[in-house]
Design a protein around this motif. Structure first.
Motif, PDB file in Angstrom:
ATOM      1  N   SER A  11       0.812  -1.218   0.000  1.00 40.22           N
ATOM      2  CA  SER A  11       0.000   0.000   0.000  1.00 40.22           C
ATOM      3  C   SER A  11       0.844   1.267   0.000  1.00 40.22           C
ATOM      4  CB  SER A  11      -0.973   0.010   1.183  1.00 40.22           C
ATOM      5  OG  SER A  11      -0.285  -0.028   2.409  1.00 40.22           O
ATOM      6  N   SER A  12       2.061   1.205   0.570  1.00 44.33           N
ATOM      7  CA  SER A  12       2.922   2.391   0.566  1.00 44.33           C
ATOM      8  C   SER A  12       4.360   1.984   0.875  1.00 44.33           C
ATOM      9  CB  SER A  12       2.438   3.415   1.596  1.00 44.33           C
ATOM     10  OG  SER A  12       2.577   2.911   2.911  1.00 44.33           O
ATOM     11  N   TRP A  13       5.248   2.933   0.681  1.00 47.79           N
ATOM     12  CA  TRP A  13       6.656   2.740   1.038  1.00 47.79           C
ATOM     13  C   TRP A  13       7.251   4.092   1.366  1.00 47.79           C
ATOM     14  CZ3 TRP A  13      10.440   5.247  -1.718  1.00 47.79           C
ATOM     15  CH2 TRP A  13      10.056   5.768  -2.961  1.00 47.79           C
ATOM     16  N   LYS A  14       8.396   4.066   2.096  1.00 47.37           N
ATOM     17  CA  LYS A  14       9.068   5.324   2.426  1.00 47.37           C
ATOM     18  C   LYS A  14      10.554   5.078   2.592  1.00 47.37           C
ATOM     19  CE  LYS A  14       8.607   5.238   7.471  1.00 47.37           C
ATOM     20  NZ  LYS A  14      10.008   5.278   7.860  1.00 47.37           N
ATOM     21  N   PHE A  15      11.338   6.111   2.249  1.00 46.66           N
ATOM     22  CA  PHE A  15      12.777   6.082   2.480  1.00 46.66           C
ATOM     23  C   PHE A  15      13.019   6.212   3.986  1.00 46.66           C
ATOM     24  CE2 PHE A  15      12.832   8.011  -1.882  1.00 46.66           C
ATOM     25  CZ  PHE A  15      13.533   6.987  -2.506  1.00 46.66           C
ATOM     26  N   ASP A  16      13.923   5.401   4.513  1.00 42.52           N
ATOM     27  CA  ASP A  16      14.301   5.511   5.921  1.00 42.52           C
ATOM     28  C   ASP A  16      15.622   6.250   6.098  1.00 42.52           C
ATOM     29  OD1 ASP A  16      12.045   4.031   6.654  1.00 42.52           O
ATOM     30  OD2 ASP A  16      13.117   2.135   6.500  1.00 42.52           O
ATOM     31  N   GLY A  46      -1.416  -3.922   7.349  1.00 40.68           N
ATOM     32  CA  GLY A  46      -0.608  -3.315   8.399  1.00 40.68           C
ATOM     33  C   GLY A  46       0.793  -3.891   8.527  1.00 40.68           C
ATOM     34  N   MET A  47       1.068  -4.997   7.848  1.00 32.80           N
ATOM     35  CA  MET A  47       2.391  -5.609   7.906  1.00 32.80           C
ATOM     36  C   MET A  47       3.418  -4.633   7.337  1.00 32.80           C
ATOM     37  SD  MET A  47       3.765  -9.164   6.153  1.00 32.80           S
ATOM     38  CE  MET A  47       3.210  -8.708   4.515  1.00 32.80           C
ATOM     39  N   LYS A  48       4.594  -4.602   7.982  1.00 31.45           N
ATOM     40  CA  LYS A  48       5.684  -3.756   7.499  1.00 31.45           C
ATOM     41  C   LYS A  48       6.908  -4.634   7.250  1.00 31.45           C
ATOM     42  CE  LYS A  48       4.268   0.450   9.834  1.00 31.45           C
ATOM     43  NZ  LYS A  48       4.334   1.592   8.983  1.00 31.45           N
ATOM     44  N   ARG A  49       7.591  -4.334   6.145  1.00 31.26           N
ATOM     45  CA  ARG A  49       8.814  -5.033   5.771  1.00 31.26           C
ATOM     46  C   ARG A  49       9.829  -3.987   5.328  1.00 31.26           C
ATOM     47  NH1 ARG A  49       7.902 -10.474   5.442  1.00 31.26           N
ATOM     48  NH2 ARG A  49       9.701 -10.843   4.086  1.00 31.26           N
ATOM     49  N   TRP A  50      11.085  -4.382   5.174  1.00 29.91           N
ATOM     50  CA  TRP A  50      12.091  -3.426   4.734  1.00 29.91           C
ATOM     51  C   TRP A  50      13.050  -4.079   3.761  1.00 29.91           C
ATOM     52  CZ3 TRP A  50      17.433  -3.337   5.413  1.00 29.91           C
ATOM     53  CH2 TRP A  50      17.957  -4.308   6.268  1.00 29.91           C
ATOM     54  N   CYS A  51      13.731  -3.214   3.028  1.00 27.50           N
ATOM     55  CA  CYS A  51      14.733  -3.673   2.073  1.00 27.50           C
ATOM     56  C   CYS A  51      15.746  -2.550   1.870  1.00 27.50           C
ATOM     57  CB  CYS A  51      14.088  -4.053   0.738  1.00 27.50           C
ATOM     58  SG  CYS A  51      13.265  -2.693  -0.100  1.00 27.50           S
ATOM     59  N   LEU A  52      16.761  -2.862   1.109  1.00 27.79           N
ATOM     60  CA  LEU A  52      17.733  -1.866   0.679  1.00 27.79           C
ATOM     61  C   LEU A  52      17.509  -1.602  -0.803  1.00 27.79           C
ATOM     62  CD1 LEU A  52      20.923  -3.317   2.386  1.00 27.79           C
ATOM     63  CD2 LEU A  52      19.671  -1.269   3.088  1.00 27.79           C
ATOM     64  N   ILE A  53      17.622  -0.348  -1.202  1.00 32.73           N
ATOM     65  CA  ILE A  53      17.476   0.012  -2.610  1.00 32.73           C
ATOM     66  C   ILE A  53      18.710   0.802  -3.020  1.00 32.73           C
ATOM     67  CG2 ILE A  53      16.169   1.411  -4.260  1.00 32.73           C
ATOM     68  CD1 ILE A  53      13.643   0.519  -2.975  1.00 32.73           C
ATOM     69  N   VAL A 108      14.530   1.177   2.973  1.00 31.90           N
ATOM     70  CA  VAL A 108      13.158   1.532   2.619  1.00 31.90           C
ATOM     71  C   VAL A 108      12.210   0.637   3.412  1.00 31.90           C
ATOM     72  CG1 VAL A 108      11.449   1.468   0.745  1.00 31.90           C
ATOM     73  CG2 VAL A 108      13.749   2.339   0.306  1.00 31.90           C
ATOM     74  N   THR A 109      11.163   1.216   3.975  1.00 34.63           N
ATOM     75  CA  THR A 109      10.109   0.452   4.644  1.00 34.63           C
ATOM     76  C   THR A 109       8.913   0.375   3.717  1.00 34.63           C
ATOM     77  OG1 THR A 109      10.807   1.119   6.862  1.00 34.63           O
ATOM     78  CG2 THR A 109       8.527   0.385   6.620  1.00 34.63           C
ATOM     79  N   VAL A 110       8.392  -0.831   3.540  1.00 33.59           N
ATOM     80  CA  VAL A 110       7.181  -1.028   2.746  1.00 33.59           C
ATOM     81  C   VAL A 110       6.053  -1.451   3.685  1.00 33.59           C
ATOM     82  CG1 VAL A 110       8.380  -1.551   0.590  1.00 33.59           C
ATOM     83  CG2 VAL A 110       7.828  -3.396   2.142  1.00 33.59           C
ATOM     84  N   THR A 111       4.866  -0.917   3.442  1.00 32.73           N
ATOM     85  CA  THR A 111       3.698  -1.208   4.270  1.00 32.73           C
ATOM     86  C   THR A 111       2.626  -1.842   3.397  1.00 32.73           C
ATOM     87  OG1 THR A 111       4.222   0.706   5.654  1.00 32.73           O
ATOM     88  CG2 THR A 111       1.999  -0.198   5.849  1.00 32.73           C
ATOM     89  N   PHE A 112       1.939  -2.832   3.955  1.00 38.68           N
ATOM     90  CA  PHE A 112       0.902  -3.566   3.235  1.00 38.68           C
ATOM     91  C   PHE A 112      -0.478  -3.218   3.767  1.00 38.68           C
ATOM     92  CE2 PHE A 112       4.833  -5.723   2.660  1.00 38.68           C
ATOM     93  CZ  PHE A 112       4.788  -6.241   1.383  1.00 38.68           C
TER      94      PHE A 112
END
Length: 149
Positions: free
Chosen positions: A62-67, A85-92, A78-82
């Motif tokens: 549903s959304s993402w943001k730079f951390d 309400g689940m939140k996950r993260w990755c590197l970009i 980057v944090t991604v939100t579903f």
């Protein structure tokens, strides 16, 4: 005849017929595929790989943001939100930033394996949106990210 309901978990090459998370009525079934009425209002045979049985809630990006500030690092968190309400993260990063990372960092060992690293052509919202949306629609977003605790 009683129809079975199935939920789409990824769209593959069927973007014209499927929506991730949508529930479809299987009007026929064979060993490895369902016949559903797709988004284009036509009956189509699609492999069972793209579905789970029943009416199931499928997490959808549903959304993402730079951390991290974009200027400070080569690998940006980057944090991604579903939608659930689940939140996950990755590197970009970009190919250029990855090269810069190896040029200016004394790595030991001199290599890395990061399964949650996404490499994009450009570091901008539009490119990252398209990339994350594609990964989500293909059912790959959870493999490309780590769960936040």
């Amino acid at each position: 005849m009683e129809y079975k309901f199935v939920t789409c978990t990824s769209i593959g090459v069927y973007g014209h017929a499927l929506t991730k998370g949508k529930i479809y009525q299987a009007v026929a079934e064979e060993a490895d595929r369902y016949r559903i009425i797709g988004n284009h209002d036509k009956r189509v045979w699609i492999n069972k790989y793209y579905f789970v049985d029943g009416e199931v809630e499928v997490p959808i990006l549903s959304s993402w943001k730079f951390d991290d500030p974009l200027e400070d690092l080569d690998l940006i968190e980057v944090t991604v939100t579903f939608n659930n309400g689940m939140k996950r993260w990755c590197l970009i990063t970009t190919p250029e930033r990855l090269i810069k990372h190896f040029e200016h960092t004394n790595l030991d060992p001199p290599g890395l394996n990061i399964q949650h690293l996404i490499i994009v052509k450009e570091m901008n919202d539009e490119v990252i949106n398209r990339t994350l949306k594609h990964l989500d629609e293909q059912g790959q977003i959870e493999k490309a990210t780590l769960q936040l605790m």
